[in-house]
Design a protein around this motif. Structure first.
Motif, short mmCIF file in Angstrom:
data_model
loop_
_atom_site.label_atom_id
_atom_site.label_comp_id
_atom_site.label_asym_id
_atom_site.label_seq_id
_atom_site.Cartn_x
_atom_site.Cartn_y
_atom_site.Cartn_z
N UNK A 455 0.83 -1.20 0.00
CA UNK A 455 0.00 0.00 0.00
C UNK A 455 0.87 1.26 0.00
N UNK A 456 1.96 1.22 0.79
CA UNK A 456 2.86 2.38 0.87
C UNK A 456 3.55 2.61 -0.47
N UNK A 457 4.02 1.52 -1.12
CA UNK A 457 4.67 1.64 -2.43
C UNK A 457 3.71 2.22 -3.45
N UNK A 458 2.47 1.70 -3.44
CA UNK A 458 1.48 2.20 -4.41
C UNK A 458 1.17 3.67 -4.16
N UNK A 459 1.07 4.07 -2.88
CA UNK A 459 0.77 5.48 -2.57
C UNK A 459 1.93 6.38 -2.97
N UNK A 460 3.18 5.93 -2.71
CA UNK A 460 4.34 6.75 -3.08
C UNK A 460 4.44 6.89 -4.61
N UNK A 461 4.14 5.82 -5.32
CA UNK A 461 4.21 5.89 -6.78
C UNK A 461 3.13 6.82 -7.33
N UNK A 462 1.96 6.73 -6.69
CA UNK A 462 0.87 7.62 -7.14
C UNK A 462 1.22 9.08 -6.87
N UNK A 463 1.83 9.32 -5.69
CA UNK A 463 2.25 10.69 -5.37
C UNK A 463 3.30 11.17 -6.38
N UNK A 464 4.27 10.25 -6.75
CA UNK A 464 5.31 10.66 -7.70
C UNK A 464 4.70 10.99 -9.05
N UNK A 465 3.72 10.21 -9.46
CA UNK A 465 3.12 10.45 -10.78
C UNK A 465 2.33 11.76 -10.78
N UNK A 466 1.61 12.03 -9.72
CA UNK A 466 0.76 13.22 -9.68
C UNK A 466 1.56 14.50 -9.43
N UNK A 467 2.50 14.43 -8.51
CA UNK A 467 3.15 15.67 -8.08
C UNK A 467 4.64 15.75 -8.47
N UNK A 468 5.19 14.66 -8.98
CA UNK A 468 6.62 14.64 -9.23
C UNK A 468 7.09 15.68 -10.25
N UNK A 478 14.63 12.17 0.29
CA UNK A 478 13.91 10.91 0.51
C UNK A 478 12.63 10.77 -0.27
N UNK A 479 12.34 11.77 -1.15
CA UNK A 479 11.07 11.71 -1.84
C UNK A 479 10.96 10.51 -2.78
N UNK A 480 12.08 10.04 -3.29
CA UNK A 480 12.04 8.93 -4.24
C UNK A 480 12.41 7.58 -3.63
N UNK A 481 12.55 7.49 -2.29
CA UNK A 481 12.93 6.20 -1.68
C UNK A 481 11.71 5.28 -1.51
N UNK A 482 11.99 4.01 -1.62
CA UNK A 482 10.93 3.02 -1.36
C UNK A 482 10.73 2.85 0.16
N UNK A 483 9.59 2.27 0.57
CA UNK A 483 9.36 2.09 2.01
C UNK A 483 10.34 1.05 2.61
N UNK A 484 10.51 1.16 3.88
CA UNK A 484 11.37 0.18 4.57
C UNK A 484 10.72 -1.21 4.57
N UNK A 485 11.54 -2.25 4.72
CA UNK A 485 11.05 -3.63 4.85
C UNK A 485 11.50 -4.19 6.20
N UNK A 486 10.67 -5.05 6.77
CA UNK A 486 10.94 -5.64 8.08
C UNK A 486 11.25 -7.12 7.91
N UNK A 487 12.37 -7.56 8.48
CA UNK A 487 12.73 -8.98 8.49
C UNK A 487 12.84 -9.43 9.96
N UNK A 488 12.39 -10.70 10.24
CA UNK A 488 12.43 -11.24 11.61
C UNK A 488 13.68 -12.08 11.80
N UNK A 489 14.28 -11.93 12.93
CA UNK A 489 15.49 -12.69 13.28
C UNK A 489 15.17 -13.63 14.43
N UNK A 490 15.37 -14.95 14.23
CA UNK A 490 15.13 -15.94 15.29
C UNK A 490 16.39 -16.03 16.15
N UNK A 491 16.24 -15.91 17.45
CA UNK A 491 17.35 -15.93 18.39
C UNK A 491 17.19 -17.14 19.32
N UNK A 492 18.24 -17.93 19.49
CA UNK A 492 18.19 -19.10 20.37
C UNK A 492 17.85 -18.70 21.80
N UNK A 493 17.02 -19.51 22.43
CA UNK A 493 16.56 -19.16 23.78
C UNK A 493 17.60 -19.41 24.85
#
Length: 553
Positions: A455-468, A478-493
């Motif tokens: 959703x964030x990527x689509x909104x940023x692309x739409x903003x770039x097309x309309x207002x860029x 940062x106007x042209x950067x893609x959104x951040x991505x989250x990765x999970x790290x498993x840690x031994x207990x």
């Protein structure tokens, strides 16, 4: 049983109608000839009870003789009741006390062995369960063969305990055997004394004129012969009552037999059958004796008596009585059998009482010498052997009780091992369930994060097309950067906090993974492997814990 119907009746102008055939409509159904003949045969068989009555007469006669003999023997025994009562009573009291020690020791030892067997059986049953319980392969290394819970148990403690218990049991058995041997020797001494007393009876017979003088040195025995004699008159009275009742019951069977003969003879076609059935009466039935002088004569008279005419009403009344008596005849025979069995039992008791009186009359003459020798030499050894058994048993009883406690502790330990293994299975199932819930949360979270990212990527692309086209590129880097991505790290207990602190308190935080880490890792890199247990294994473990009354969350 009802008495037979009178055979006399007023003469009838017409002959007696056919009986035992088909009744006319509305007339009460009468038994067929075959039924009457079957009752006659049964009545004839019942007369064999006369043998029991003859036997009853023999028993009463023999019992009277036994009573007379017992009175004579008792009188003779009364002459012997002088002199050594106190000495013999003291001797038997010592023997009784020694036997009491032996009996109590055997009882206590037997109860201790039962407790040991029960505790050992429980322990062995638990060990067998350990052998039968195979550790699931998912708990063990892949290259390891099948192992049972018993493989993790050291049985040396059980073997050492068994050896200690066997030593205590053997020592107690040896002491008990020594005591039994001593008691048997003591009994032999008493038997020897009784054997010596037999000569006194003949001496008393030969010197009855010196009875008063010899009574001062006569041998005294217990009053058990008087007690036996006192019970015999009651037994004889009971036998006489039984014999009288059996004779009365036999008479009722004879009357029933006569009634059956009369009924068959008065039934059309039954005369020949009655003569055939009654023609071969057993000789003992026709015999007469002192006890039953009229039975045989009565039967013979009724068999040969002329047939008197009966009216239909008299015939019907006679048959009704016969049918009623037929139902009771078997009970009468059974009662005669029961009574003769009871008489045989009582007669056996009379014989036992008489034999007891005879054995008492075979009492002792040289008892003084035996008692002196016994009291001076062997009696102290018999008493000492009893004391030795008490000492040994008290020592070994304490050891056995300690062994019982240890067996109980071992059983509790191994039984706890079984419960712990079943609880481990449930704990693995619980952890697998928690892991599944965690994975679900991760999947749901990843899915939601991806939706937000898209959703964030689509909104940023739409903003770039309309207002860029209207915004300078250097107004915000940062106007042209893609959104951040989250990765999970498993840690031994690592270790649980309490265990980690016990093992290495300085590394608790590191081992438990308390400090958050960042980065990307494989989804299966958490270091914990939860065994994948089949559902049926988990269910069986749950049922076992439930059957033992285990506690589980």
């Amino acid at each position: 049983m009802a008495s037979s119907q009178s055979s006399s009746s007023s003469s009838s102008s017409s002959s007696i109608s056919e009986r035992g055939g088909n009744d006319s409509p509305g007339q009460k159904s009468m038994p067929q000839l075959e039924t009457l003949i079957s009752h006659l045969l049964a009545a004839k068989r019942s007369l064999s009870s006369i043998n029991h009555v003859w036997r009853a007469n023999e028993i009463v006669t023999a019992s009277r003789s036994a009573l007379e003999e017992s009175v004579v023997v008792s009188s003779r025994n009364n002459f012997l009741r002088r002199g050594l009562n106190n000495q013999l009573r003291l001797l038997y009291n010592v023997r009784s006390e020694v036997e009491g020690i032996s009996y109590r020791g055997r009882q206590e030892f037997s109860e201790a062995l039962k407790s040991l067997d029960t505790a050992d059986a429980r322990l062995r049953s638990t060990l067998d369960l350990l052998r039968e319980t195979i550790v699931d392969a998912s708990f063990r290394p892949k290259d390891e063969g099948p192992r049972s819970l018993h493989d993790f148990v050291d049985e040396r403690g059980v073997e050492e305990l068994h050896a200690a218990m066997k030593s205590s049991i053997d020592r107690t058995n040896n002491a008990r055997r020594d005591l039994d041997t001593s008691n048997r020797e003591f009994d032999d001494e008493l038997s020897s004394i009784k054997q010596a007393l037999r000569h006194y009876r003949s001496a008393a017979k030969m010197a009855s004129s010196r009875a008063s003088a010899s009574s001062s040195s006569s041998v005294s025995v217990s009053d058990s012969d008087l007690l036996a004699l006192s019970s015999m008159p009651g037994m004889l009275q009971s036998l006489e009552i039984h014999a009288q009742e059996m004779a009365s019951l036999l008479e009722s069977l004879v009357r029933h037999f006569d009634l059956c003969v009369t009924a068959v003879k008065h039934t059309d076609g039954g005369g020949a059958a009655a003569r055939s059935i009654t023609g071969d009466m057993p000789p003992e039935v026709q015999a007469s004796g002192d006890a039953m002088p009229n039975i045989g004569e009565e039967i013979n008279a009724n068999l040969n008596a002329p047939l008197d005419p009966l009216s239909d009403q008299e015939y019907e009344e006679m048959v009704n009585v016969l049918m009623k008596d037929a139902l009771e005849a078997e009970d009468v025979v059974m009662e005669i059998q029961d009574r003769i069995c009871e008489m045989e039992s009582i007669y056996e008791q009379v014989g036992v009482q008489r034999d007891a009186l005879l054995s008492i009359s075979n009492a002792t003459l040289q008892v003084h010498r035996h008692l002196s020798a016994l009291a001076s030499t062997r009696l102290p050894r018999y008493i000492s052997q009893a004391h030795n058994f008490i000492q040994v048993w008290n020592e070994e009883n304490d050891r056995i009780n300690s062994g019982l406690a240890e067996l109980s502790d071992l059983h509790s330990l191994y039984d706890g091992f079984l419960n712990a293994y079943d609880s481990l299975i449930l704990e693995v199932a619980r952890r697998a369930h928690v892991r599944a819930r965690v994975e679900k949360v991760l999947r749901d979270t990843k899915h939601k994060l991806k939706q937000l990212y898209d959703e964030d990527v689509a909104a940023r692309e739409a903003f770039r097309v309309e207002q860029g086209d209207f915004l300078p590129s250097d107004i915000w880097p940062g106007i042209g950067r893609a959104p951040m991505q989250v990765h999970f790290l498993r840690v031994a207990g690592g270790q649980l906090p309490a265990l980690a602190q016990e093992q290495d308190p300085e590394h608790v935080g590191v081992e438990t993974g308390a400090e958050p880490k960042t980065g990307v890792a494989d989804d299966n890199a958490d270091g914990e492997i939860i065994p994948d247990l089949p559902k049926d294994i988990v269910e069986r473990a749950f049922e076992r814990l439930k059957a033992r009354g285990g506690n589980f969350a």
